[in-house]
Design a protein around this motif. Structure first.
Motif, PDB file in Angstrom:
ATOM      1  N   PRO A 156      16.091 -11.782   2.535  1.00  0.00           N
ATOM      2  CA  PRO A 156      16.510 -10.467   2.045  1.00  0.00           C
ATOM      3  C   PRO A 156      15.600  -9.975   0.909  1.00  0.00           C
ATOM      4  CG  PRO A 156      18.367 -12.002   2.137  1.00  0.00           C
ATOM      5  CD  PRO A 156      17.125 -12.807   2.346  1.00  0.00           C
ATOM      6  N   ILE A 157      15.567  -8.671   0.767  1.00  0.00           N
ATOM      7  CA  ILE A 157      14.819  -8.060  -0.336  1.00  0.00           C
ATOM      8  C   ILE A 157      15.744  -7.905  -1.540  1.00  0.00           C
ATOM      9  CG2 ILE A 157      13.786  -5.877  -1.123  1.00  0.00           C
ATOM     10  CD1 ILE A 157      12.469  -5.618   1.564  1.00  0.00           C
ATOM     11  N   LYS A 158      15.250  -8.322  -2.680  1.00  0.00           N
ATOM     12  CA  LYS A 158      16.012  -8.149  -3.926  1.00  0.00           C
ATOM     13  C   LYS A 158      15.817  -6.758  -4.497  1.00  0.00           C
ATOM     14  CE  LYS A 158      16.601 -10.239  -8.521  1.00  0.00           C
ATOM     15  NZ  LYS A 158      16.136 -11.331  -9.419  1.00  0.00           N
ATOM     16  N   ASN A 159      14.566  -6.296  -4.444  1.00  0.00           N
ATOM     17  CA  ASN A 159      14.296  -4.986  -5.041  1.00  0.00           C
ATOM     18  C   ASN A 159      12.966  -4.442  -4.523  1.00  0.00           C
ATOM     19  OD1 ASN A 159      14.730  -2.769  -6.894  1.00  0.00           O
ATOM     20  ND2 ASN A 159      13.132  -3.662  -8.181  1.00  0.00           N
ATOM     21  N   ILE A 160      12.913  -3.103  -4.365  1.00  0.00           N
ATOM     22  CA  ILE A 160      11.659  -2.407  -4.094  1.00  0.00           C
ATOM     23  C   ILE A 160      11.411  -1.459  -5.260  1.00  0.00           C
ATOM     24  CG2 ILE A 160      10.439  -0.824  -2.567  1.00  0.00           C
ATOM     25  CD1 ILE A 160      12.091  -1.876  -0.258  1.00  0.00           C
ATOM     26  N   ASP A 161      10.342  -1.695  -6.002  1.00  0.00           N
ATOM     27  CA  ASP A 161       9.999  -0.869  -7.165  1.00  0.00           C
ATOM     28  C   ASP A 161       8.948   0.151  -6.733  1.00  0.00           C
ATOM     29  OD1 ASP A 161       9.110   0.253  -9.555  1.00  0.00           O
ATOM     30  OD2 ASP A 161       9.429  -1.608 -10.674  1.00  0.00           O
ATOM     31  N   LYS A 162       9.389   1.381  -6.547  1.00  0.00           N
ATOM     32  CA  LYS A 162       8.481   2.429  -6.072  1.00  0.00           C
ATOM     33  C   LYS A 162       7.448   2.825  -7.124  1.00  0.00           C
ATOM     34  CE  LYS A 162      12.041   4.991  -4.956  1.00  0.00           C
ATOM     35  NZ  LYS A 162      12.872   6.112  -4.482  1.00  0.00           N
ATOM     36  N   ASN A 163       7.721   2.533  -8.395  1.00  0.00           N
ATOM     37  CA  ASN A 163       6.786   2.916  -9.455  1.00  0.00           C
ATOM     38  C   ASN A 163       5.512   2.075  -9.418  1.00  0.00           C
ATOM     39  OD1 ASN A 163       8.526   4.902 -10.596  1.00  0.00           O
ATOM     40  ND2 ASN A 163       9.724   3.262 -11.550  1.00  0.00           N
ATOM     41  N   ILE A 164       5.651   0.822  -9.036  1.00  0.00           N
ATOM     42  CA  ILE A 164       4.470  -0.049  -9.002  1.00  0.00           C
ATOM     43  C   ILE A 164       4.200  -0.586  -7.593  1.00  0.00           C
ATOM     44  CG2 ILE A 164       4.632  -0.723 -11.423  1.00  0.00           C
ATOM     45  CD1 ILE A 164       5.975  -3.320 -10.518  1.00  0.00           C
ATOM     46  N   ASN A 165       4.881  -0.003  -6.602  1.00  0.00           N
ATOM     47  CA  ASN A 165       4.711  -0.421  -5.203  1.00  0.00           C
ATOM     48  C   ASN A 165       4.904  -1.936  -5.031  1.00  0.00           C
ATOM     49  OD1 ASN A 165       4.166   2.213  -4.667  1.00  0.00           O
ATOM     50  ND2 ASN A 165       2.125   1.888  -3.818  1.00  0.00           N
ATOM     51  N   SER A 166       6.036  -2.423  -5.504  1.00  0.00           N
ATOM     52  CA  SER A 166       6.285  -3.862  -5.487  1.00  0.00           C
ATOM     53  C   SER A 166       7.524  -4.194  -4.672  1.00  0.00           C
ATOM     54  CB  SER A 166       6.457  -4.372  -6.924  1.00  0.00           C
ATOM     55  OG  SER A 166       6.839  -5.737  -6.924  1.00  0.00           O
ATOM     56  N   ILE A 167       7.427  -5.242  -3.869  1.00  0.00           N
ATOM     57  CA  ILE A 167       8.570  -5.805  -3.156  1.00  0.00           C
ATOM     58  C   ILE A 167       8.884  -7.163  -3.772  1.00  0.00           C
ATOM     59  CG2 ILE A 167       9.368  -6.791  -0.972  1.00  0.00           C
ATOM     60  CD1 ILE A 167       7.794  -4.694   0.501  1.00  0.00           C
ATOM     61  N   HIS A 203       0.835  -1.191   0.000  1.00  0.00           N
ATOM     62  CA  HIS A 203       0.000   0.000   0.000  1.00  0.00           C
ATOM     63  C   HIS A 203       0.876   1.250   0.000  1.00  0.00           C
ATOM     64  CE1 HIS A 203      -3.788  -2.156   0.695  1.00  0.00           C
ATOM     65  NE2 HIS A 203      -3.076  -2.965   1.466  1.00  0.00           N
ATOM     66  N   THR A 204       0.499   2.233  -0.772  1.00  0.00           N
ATOM     67  CA  THR A 204       1.250   3.486  -0.850  1.00  0.00           C
ATOM     68  C   THR A 204       1.410   4.101   0.537  1.00  0.00           C
ATOM     69  OG1 THR A 204       0.417   3.904  -3.079  1.00  0.00           O
ATOM     70  CG2 THR A 204       1.324   5.788  -1.873  1.00  0.00           C
ATOM     71  N   GLY A 205       2.632   4.489   0.863  1.00  0.00           N
ATOM     72  CA  GLY A 205       2.911   5.098   2.155  1.00  0.00           C
ATOM     73  C   GLY A 205       2.982   4.113   3.295  1.00  0.00           C
ATOM     74  N   GLY A 206       3.059   2.842   2.968  1.00  0.00           N
ATOM     75  CA  GLY A 206       3.062   1.819   4.013  1.00  0.00           C
ATOM     76  C   GLY A 206       4.304   1.831   4.872  1.00  0.00           C
ATOM     77  N   PHE A 207       5.430   2.276   4.304  1.00  0.00           N
ATOM     78  CA  PHE A 207       6.686   2.293   5.065  1.00  0.00           C
ATOM     79  C   PHE A 207       7.625   3.319   4.458  1.00  0.00           C
ATOM     80  CE2 PHE A 207       6.778  -1.114   1.897  1.00  0.00           C
ATOM     81  CZ  PHE A 207       7.904  -0.802   1.152  1.00  0.00           C
ATOM     82  N   PRO A 208       8.533   3.863   5.263  1.00  0.00           N
ATOM     83  CA  PRO A 208       9.532   4.783   4.704  1.00  0.00           C
ATOM     84  C   PRO A 208      10.472   4.026   3.777  1.00  0.00           C
ATOM     85  CG  PRO A 208      10.004   4.300   7.009  1.00  0.00           C
ATOM     86  CD  PRO A 208       8.673   3.692   6.710  1.00  0.00           C
ATOM     87  N   GLN A 209      10.814   4.621   2.663  1.00  0.00           N
ATOM     88  CA  GLN A 209      11.694   3.946   1.703  1.00  0.00           C
ATOM     89  C   GLN A 209      13.078   3.732   2.312  1.00  0.00           C
ATOM     90  OE1 GLN A 209      11.037   2.580  -1.338  1.00  0.00           O
ATOM     91  NE2 GLN A 209       8.888   3.003  -0.820  1.00  0.00           N
ATOM     92  N   PRO A 210      13.558   2.490   2.322  1.00  0.00           N
ATOM     93  CA  PRO A 210      14.865   2.207   2.928  1.00  0.00           C
ATOM     94  C   PRO A 210      16.000   2.910   2.201  1.00  0.00           C
ATOM     95  CG  PRO A 210      13.588   0.191   2.561  1.00  0.00           C
ATOM     96  CD  PRO A 210      12.880   1.283   1.851  1.00  0.00           C
ATOM     97  N   LYS A 211      17.016   3.293   2.977  1.00  0.00           N
ATOM     98  CA  LYS A 211      18.220   3.883   2.380  1.00  0.00           C
ATOM     99  C   LYS A 211      19.065   2.802   1.689  1.00  0.00           C
ATOM    100  CE  LYS A 211      18.090   8.316   3.452  1.00  0.00           C
ATOM    101  NZ  LYS A 211      18.673   8.830   4.698  1.00  0.00           N
ATOM    102  N   ASN A 212      19.026   1.595   2.257  1.00  0.00           N
ATOM    103  CA  ASN A 212      19.854   0.510   1.731  1.00  0.00           C
ATOM    104  C   ASN A 212      18.997  -0.753   1.663  1.00  0.00           C
ATOM    105  OD1 ASN A 212      21.826  -1.247   0.948  1.00  0.00           O
ATOM    106  ND2 ASN A 212      23.218  -0.805   2.648  1.00  0.00           N
ATOM    107  N   ALA A 213      18.237  -0.899   0.581  1.00  0.00           N
ATOM    108  CA  ALA A 213      17.290  -2.010   0.459  1.00  0.00           C
ATOM    109  C   ALA A 213      17.983  -3.360   0.522  1.00  0.00           C
ATOM    110  CB  ALA A 213      16.500  -1.889  -0.845  1.00  0.00           C
TER     111      ALA A 213
END
Length: 612
Positions: A201-212, A174-184
């Protein structure tokens, strides 16, 4: 002719130098103190400094004809970076060997090092360089209390918005669900399933489509029911370890790429005023025998075991149940979270009046081939995994076959956990239990207090069918279990499964198991698939959100003379895919909170069951 000495010369020299022999009591005594010296003779006034030196001395003794040996531990902290190992090179015979606290003292065996030299960054945040020998770690302690690895949200959970197409590796948020990490790349994703969790671990956070996107499969690969939306359409999750999540006092963040650790403290505190410790040792005590030559007659009394690390292999923990997890290497390759203290092929090993705390894996494991071992009047708390473990599961092979088929005589046998206080286990791995027993025989769990756990209190059995295994004649008696199942689902105060002829659940006091967010219900007792030939007698179960007693695909069992208090229309006994005729009932009192005399009956039952 001059009579020859019965003591060999190498031992005699060590004996004269390092031990006191009391002929009246037939005891050899070795004294140890953190303020001593390893060049000392080990007397009361000149104690040895380290326990590793003690094991070296024991290894140099020819103990074939010795009396009992007592190693006296004085007050203080015995810091170790590698485990104390007692094997056939240290203990060469069955003579009793006791490690005992000096009266009035509380010696602590600690696997931690102190972290110093902090720099103030303002706003209560401090930073320190991480020494090379520490590397990556998951536990961090301030003034003896576990600090929280920086997470978002701090106490609650986020909810998956929509599961990705493969149902395993990605989801939208959900948009605004968490602060964007400095080091994903340093962030750990924690996803809650019904009865287990995944840390990955997280591979990638895509802010354009709100995807983890996770680094690998979320959930055990070989089991389809770990699909993300299997239990809940919008499962719970949270994020851990980023500077952006460092917003509460006593939170910390490890930047492993820069070898720096950040700590947020109250504004009036300085790290130089505090004891700040990081576990370094990966285990604390190993007692290792063999089937042909088991380690026997070793006891520990009045000793604390504290601080031990465990780093997740390949940084991914896909929990299955009770700290068994998928290694993610194949279709079904499971491993187990290790314990700080473990016995393998040990006979008559005893821990009494000991404490096990602040541990990164599990607590103590009476492992393969452990027989007639005892854990008595001990306290276990603040443990990342299981508290106590007994025996093993199904996977070990003997001659290419599962051990329980080819060598059932190797089962853990006749072990006891009694009068122990077990709480706050599963701090990192929420699917952990207070006491876990695998395919064991003649196990006795008696008069223990088990409470404040995210999942099950006591779990016994490891076969989801009535197939014959060495599991038999286990007794869970007079335990007080409460406030468990506080995070996950589908378990209970006591969880049991498989064929266990001659086993008994008797006189247990179980209460306060509330509804949680998972799909499946939790119960006072949950007797799962294959449970057969078990007696459930004289138990008191109340304040349970769902049924006090539940069967699922169970076979024939006896339920007798129990007090089962249920809420409203919730049945006292639930039968999931279990024919009612399988459960022989006699003299049970199923009481609803809707009854006018409910409180009177509960008071009557408690006066009968609650023991001092």
């Amino acid at each position: 002719m001059k009579k020859k000495s019965r003591l060999k010369i190498p031992f005699l020299a060590v004996f004269i130098l390092l031990a006191n022999l009391s002929l009246a009591q037939e005891i050899i005594e070795i004294h140890v103190s953190p303020t001593g010296s390893d060049s000392n003779p080990g007397t009361v006034d000149k104690p040895i400094k380290t326990l590793h030196k003690v094991t070296a001395i024991l290894g140099n003794m020819d103990s074939a004809e010795l009396p009992k040996i007592v190693v006296w531990l004085n007050d203080g902290i015995y810091r170790i970076s590698k485990p104390i190992v007692i094997d056939s090179t240290v203990k060469k015979s069955g003579i009793p060997l006791k490690f005992k606290a000096v009266e009035g003292s509380r010696p602590t065996i600690s696997g931690a090092v102190e972290l110093k030299h902090w720099t103030n960054l303002g706003d209560g945040i401090w930073v320190a360089e991480v020494p090379k020998n520490l590397g990556i770690f998951r536990e961090f302690f301030v003034k003896g209390k576990r600090a929280v690895r920086a997470r978002h949200p701090n106490n609650e959970y986020l909810r998956v918005k929509e599961v990705g197409a493969d149902r395993r590796t990605n989801f939208t948020y959900h948009t605004g669900g968490f602060p964007q990490p400095k080091n994903a790349g340093e962030v750990e994703l924690v996803v809650l399933h019904d009865w287990s969790i995944t840390r990955i671990p997280i591979k990638n956070i895509d802010k354009n489509i709100n995807s983890i996107i996770a680094a690998d499969s979320i959930g055990a690969k070989g089991l389809d029911f770990f699909n993300l939306d299997q239990w809940e359409p919008n499962p719970r999750y949270f994020l851990e370890n980023d500077i952006e999540f460092l917003d509460m006092e006593n939170e910390w963040y490890l930047d492993s790429s820069a070898s720096k650790i950040y700590l947020k403290l109250p504004l009036n505190l300085n790290p130089s005023q505090l004891s700040i410790e990081v576990p370094l040792a990966e285990s604390l005590m190993l007692l290792e025998g063999s089937e042909e030559s088991p380690i026997s007659n070793v006891s520990f009394e009045g000793i604390s075991f504290q601080y031990c690390r465990w780093n997740i292999p390949n940084q991914t923990y896909a929990g299955i149940q009770a700290c068994n997890f998928d290694t993610q290497k194949g279709n079904k390759e499971w491993a187990v979270v290790p314990a700080a203290i473990r016995t393998t092929w040990g006979t008559n090993i005893r821990f009494e009046n000991c404490e096990f705390s602040s541990l990164g894996g599990s607590g103590i494991w009476l492992g393969t081939g452990s027989r007639n071992c005892t854990i008595k009047n001990c306290r276990l708390q603040d443990i990342s995994g299981n508290g106590v473990m007994i025996g093993e599961g199904q996977d070990r092979l003997v001659s290419g076959e599962p051990w329980w088929k080819d060598a059932p005589q190797q089962a853990a046998l006749g072990n006891t956990v009694e009068d122990c206080d077990i709480s706050n286990c599963g701090v990192q791995f929420y699917g952990a239990v207070g006491i876990w027993c695998g395919l064991t025989a003649e196990t006795m769990l008696k008069n223990n207090k088990v409470y404040n756990l995210p999942y099950t209190g006591i779990s016994i059995g490891w076969m989801w069918s009535p197939e014959v295994t060495p599991c038999r004649d286990n007794t869970i008696e007079n335990n007080h279990i409460h406030h468990v199942m506080q995070t996950l689902s589908d378990g209970g105060g006591i969880y049991m499964l498989g064929l266990q002829p001659g086993s008994k659940l008797i006189g247990n006091h179980i209460h306060d198991i509330s509804v949680n967010a998972g799909r499946a219900e939790s119960n006072g007792m949950f007797l799962d698939e294959g449970t057969k030939d078990v007696l459930v007698e004289n138990n008191l179960i109340y304040n349970i959100a769902k049924s006090p007693l539940r069967f699922h695909r169970a076979s024939t069992n006896i339920v007798k003379d129990n007090y089962l208090f249920s809420n409203g229309k919730t049945p006292g006994i639930a039968y999931n895919n279990t024919p009612l005729e399988n459960i022989h009932q006699e003299g049970n009192k199923e009481i609803s909170t809707d009854q006018l005399d409910y409180k009177v009956l509960l008071k009557e039952a408690m006066s009968k069951y609650v023991r001092p």
